[in-house]
Scaffold this motif. Structure first.
Motif, PDB file in Angstrom:
ATOM      1  N   PRO A 366       0.824  -1.211   0.000  1.00 17.18           N
ATOM      2  CA  PRO A 366       0.000   0.000   0.000  1.00 17.18           C
ATOM      3  C   PRO A 366       0.856   1.260   0.000  1.00 17.18           C
ATOM      4  O   PRO A 366       2.019   1.249   0.404  1.00 17.18           O
ATOM      5  CB  PRO A 366      -0.804  -0.121   1.293  1.00 17.18           C
ATOM      6  CG  PRO A 366       0.096  -0.904   2.195  1.00 17.18           C
ATOM      7  CD  PRO A 366       0.842  -1.864   1.313  1.00 17.18           C
ATOM      8  N   ALA A 367       0.249   2.319  -0.462  1.00 21.29           N
ATOM      9  CA  ALA A 367       0.876   3.638  -0.339  1.00 21.29           C
ATOM     10  C   ALA A 367       0.571   4.201   1.042  1.00 21.29           C
ATOM     11  O   ALA A 367      -0.178   3.609   1.822  1.00 21.29           O
ATOM     12  CB  ALA A 367       0.375   4.568  -1.435  1.00 21.29           C
ATOM     13  N   ILE A 368       1.179   5.348   1.339  1.00 22.22           N
ATOM     14  CA  ILE A 368       0.946   6.022   2.630  1.00 22.22           C
ATOM     15  C   ILE A 368       0.457   7.435   2.349  1.00 22.22           C
ATOM     16  O   ILE A 368       1.115   8.198   1.632  1.00 22.22           O
ATOM     17  CB  ILE A 368       2.216   6.063   3.484  1.00 22.22           C
ATOM     18  CG1 ILE A 368       2.556   4.668   3.998  1.00 22.22           C
ATOM     19  CG2 ILE A 368       2.040   7.010   4.662  1.00 22.22           C
ATOM     20  CD1 ILE A 368       3.721   4.627   4.936  1.00 22.22           C
ATOM     21  N   THR A 369      -0.690   7.740   2.895  1.00 24.16           N
ATOM     22  CA  THR A 369      -1.187   9.115   2.855  1.00 24.16           C
ATOM     23  C   THR A 369      -0.774   9.784   4.151  1.00 24.16           C
ATOM     24  O   THR A 369      -1.150   9.328   5.239  1.00 24.16           O
ATOM     25  CB  THR A 369      -2.715   9.138   2.704  1.00 24.16           C
ATOM     26  OG1 THR A 369      -3.070   8.487   1.477  1.00 24.16           O
ATOM     27  CG2 THR A 369      -3.224  10.572   2.678  1.00 24.16           C
ATOM     28  N   SER A 370       0.006  10.849   4.035  1.00 26.50           N
ATOM     29  CA  SER A 370       0.567  11.473   5.236  1.00 26.50           C
ATOM     30  C   SER A 370       0.314  12.968   5.223  1.00 26.50           C
ATOM     31  O   SER A 370       0.229  13.600   4.169  1.00 26.50           O
ATOM     32  CB  SER A 370       2.074  11.206   5.329  1.00 26.50           C
ATOM     33  OG  SER A 370       2.743  11.786   4.225  1.00 26.50           O
ATOM     34  N   ARG A 371       0.186  13.486   6.420  1.00 24.06           N
ATOM     35  CA  ARG A 371       0.094  14.932   6.635  1.00 24.06           C
ATOM     36  C   ARG A 371       1.069  15.254   7.770  1.00 24.06           C
ATOM     37  O   ARG A 371       0.901  14.747   8.871  1.00 24.06           O
ATOM     38  CB  ARG A 371      -1.332  15.344   7.007  1.00 24.06           C
ATOM     39  CG  ARG A 371      -2.342  15.138   5.886  1.00 24.06           C
ATOM     40  CD  ARG A 371      -3.759  15.367   6.366  1.00 24.06           C
ATOM     41  NE  ARG A 371      -4.719  15.316   5.276  1.00 24.06           N
ATOM     42  CZ  ARG A 371      -5.271  14.202   4.821  1.00 24.06           C
ATOM     43  NH1 ARG A 371      -4.953  13.047   5.371  1.00 24.06           N
ATOM     44  NH2 ARG A 371      -6.135  14.235   3.826  1.00 24.06           N
ATOM     45  N   LYS A 372       2.050  16.066   7.492  1.00 28.19           N
ATOM     46  CA  LYS A 372       3.082  16.326   8.485  1.00 28.19           C
ATOM     47  C   LYS A 372       3.554  17.763   8.413  1.00 28.19           C
ATOM     48  O   LYS A 372       3.451  18.422   7.379  1.00 28.19           O
ATOM     49  CB  LYS A 372       4.254  15.367   8.311  1.00 28.19           C
ATOM     50  CG  LYS A 372       4.828  15.311   6.915  1.00 28.19           C
ATOM     51  CD  LYS A 372       5.845  14.196   6.804  1.00 28.19           C
ATOM     52  CE  LYS A 372       6.348  14.021   5.382  1.00 28.19           C
ATOM     53  NZ  LYS A 372       7.294  12.889   5.255  1.00 28.19           N
ATOM     54  N   VAL A 373       4.098  18.212   9.549  1.00 27.21           N
ATOM     55  CA  VAL A 373       4.610  19.571   9.708  1.00 27.21           C
ATOM     56  C   VAL A 373       5.958  19.464  10.406  1.00 27.21           C
ATOM     57  O   VAL A 373       6.133  18.647  11.307  1.00 27.21           O
ATOM     58  CB  VAL A 373       3.648  20.456  10.540  1.00 27.21           C
ATOM     59  CG1 VAL A 373       4.184  21.872  10.657  1.00 27.21           C
ATOM     60  CG2 VAL A 373       2.268  20.479   9.913  1.00 27.21           C
TER      61      VAL A 373
END
Length: 525
Positions: A366-373
């Motif tokens: 699978p791919a990874i959906t990420s939200r990061k700061v």
């Protein structure tokens, strides 16, 4: 009478002979003691030392007359002969030099001459140093002494900053030996960072298309399709592609959500008319506590395996690696002299994305959906900052049609297919640092409300029995003061924890917010 006269004459003759022999004996030179031989060449200084204060004079006597004198550095001391066997040495400037004296018999003597500052000058310099320390560090009991040009600092100061300042002031007057004690500081403050991830993903999709096929109406076999949605595969009864034969058939790989077939006319249609809506809400609030200036990390999620190709000896082997996903938080808090809290913070929320998965050597990765700061901010205790925000609206429309037929009014809709996707993503990341104190011993601690009780333990002994305090396992109270070097040694950072698979730390990436969907690099087939 004759006897007396004879004795007298004999005595007189003996005395006369003695008197005559006396001058002869004195005239003979008495063997004098051998003169001293010249001393052997001296290869190093003797242990003779002279200590003189600046402006003072030392008188030195010798057993033999002096032939010559020499002094190494005339600017440190000067020497003068005041008599055949004595010299005076005058101190001129602080320092060290050598003095050599030759006598008339060939002997030599070496002296190490040390010129020190006068006691008046030393006292004045020490008093000036004490005055500066009292002015810059009021209330601190610092004692200053000197010996052979070295300054010793003793006493107790509040913290390491005042110790370093005292050493810096005293170093102007010479070499400093720091023997100060420092008060044991209080524990470093603990900082809790509250991070809130709030994410809302909405999507809406509309699909419309039709595939027409004929299996014999009007002695014709065929189909019409825009190709966007998989059309039926038409063949004869033998299953081969073509139109020969009267018994034609259609194989459906995707019949859409509406399928119609008229046996009497041998015509049919597959229709795709779908309208979908999706909603994803994410709210994560990780809280973590760290000591001032120390890094802390937090992960609530997991690791998924993916294959990695390794080439050894011309052969390719597949190994398994792991990638973290979930709610991750890394940060370093630092309390500034202003009382604010400076934060290096890198929050991240990621999830597995199977819609963009790839297949590698039979593995579905699978791919990874990420939200990061990753950023750095400064806040007061209890203040909040929105360190990341994302508003993303997208609309994608795809229209496919058969030329000419798709342009016919009304009927042309049968020869068109259309797909429209709309997505809306909203993300906000808020951080709030707070200086906190630990829960006091004996006070109730936070607990979760479980729907059901756990099984009771098999033993009747309380699980916290090893924590019982006694005189043997209670540490002694901290001393009020310790030497500076011990406090510095205790403040050195510990060896960092080595956590397998952890990806903490801060890179050189610029601050910002990202929303991505990516998969690991696939291994070769």
């Amino acid at each position: 009478m004759r006897a007396k006269t004879g004795i007298s004459i004999a005595s007189i003759c003996a005395v006369f002979l003695i008197l005559c022999a006396g001058p002869g004996l004195r005239a003979q030179p008495t063997p004098a003691s051998a003169p001293p031989q010249p001393a052997a060449a001296t290869q190093q200084d003797s242990s003779n030392d002279l200590f003189i204060a600046i402006g003072k004079t030392v008188l030195v006597d010798f057993a033999w007359p002096i032939a010559r004198v020499s002094i190494g550095q005339a600017e440190v001391a000067e020497v003068h002969a005041t008599g055949p066997s004595e010299i005076i040495v005058n101190g001129k400037a602080a320092g060290e030099t050598s003095l050599i004296v030759w006598d008339t018999h060939g002997g030599r003597q070496f002296y190490n001459v040390t010129v020190r500052a006068s006691s008046t000058a030393e006292v004045g310099a020490l008093e000036a140093l004490r005055r500066e320390l009292r002015t810059e560090l009021p209330g601190e009991a610092i004692k200053v002494s000197t010996d052979n040009g070295i300054i010793f600092l003793r006493g107790t100061v509040k913290d390491l900053g005042e110790s370093a300042r005292a050493v810096k002031i005293a170093s102007v007057a010479g070499k400093v030996v720091n023997l100060l004690n420092v008060e044991v500081p209080a524990s470093d403050p603990q900082i809790m960072l509250k991070v809130r991830f709030a994410s809302l993903d909405r999507n809406k999709a509309t699909s419309l298309g039709i595939n027409l096929f004929d299996l014999g109406l009007g002695n014709a076999v065929g189909g019409v399709s825009t190709g966007q949605f998989s059309p039926p595969s038409i063949g004869n009864s033998a299953g081969s592609s073509g139109v020969t034969g009267t018994a034609a058939s259609a194989a459906l790989s995707n019949q859409g959500n509406i399928f119609a077939f008229l046996p009497g006319l041998n015509v049919g249609a597959t229709i795709t008319a779908l309208q979908t809506k999706g909603l994803v809400e994410v709210l994560a609030e990780p809280n973590i506590v760290a000591t001032n200036g120390k890094e802390a990390s937090f992960l609530a999620g997991g690791e998924y395996p993916y294959p990695v190709a390794n080439g050894t000896g011309g052969q390719t082997t597949i190994s398994i690696s792991f990638k973290e996903y979930g709610v991750r938080l890394n940060f370093i808090p630092t309390i500034t002299p202003r009382g604010s809290i400076r934060l290096q913070v890198a929050p991240e929320v990621s999830s597995l994305d199977f819609s963009n998965a790839v297949e590698v050597s039979g593995f579905n990765v699978p791919a990874i959906t990420s939200r990061k700061v990753n950023t750095e901010v400064e806040l007061q205790d209890g203040q909040s900052f929105v360190i990341g925000g994302l508003l993303d609206n997208r609309e994608t429309e795809s229209l496919m049609k058969i030329p000419f037929l798709g342009d016919i009014p009304i009927l042309g809709k049968l020869f068109q297919s259309m797909t429209r996707n709309r997505t809306n993503t909203e993300l906000i990341v808020i951080v709030t640092p707070e200086i906190v104190a630990p829960i006091q011993a004996g006070a109730p601690v936070p607990e979760l409300k479980y729907p059901k009780k756990f099984l009771p333990p098999n033993s009747g002994v309380p699980l916290n029995n090893p924590d019982a305090k006694s005189a043997a396992n209670t540490p002694p109270p901290a001393p009020p003061v310790i030497p500076v070097e011990k406090l510095i040694e205790s403040m050195k950072p510990e060896q960092p924890l080595v956590i397998e698979g952890a990806t903490g730390g801060f890179g050189a990436a610029s601050a910002g917010t990202s929303s991505t969907s990516s998969a690991p690099a696939p291994a070769p087939q």
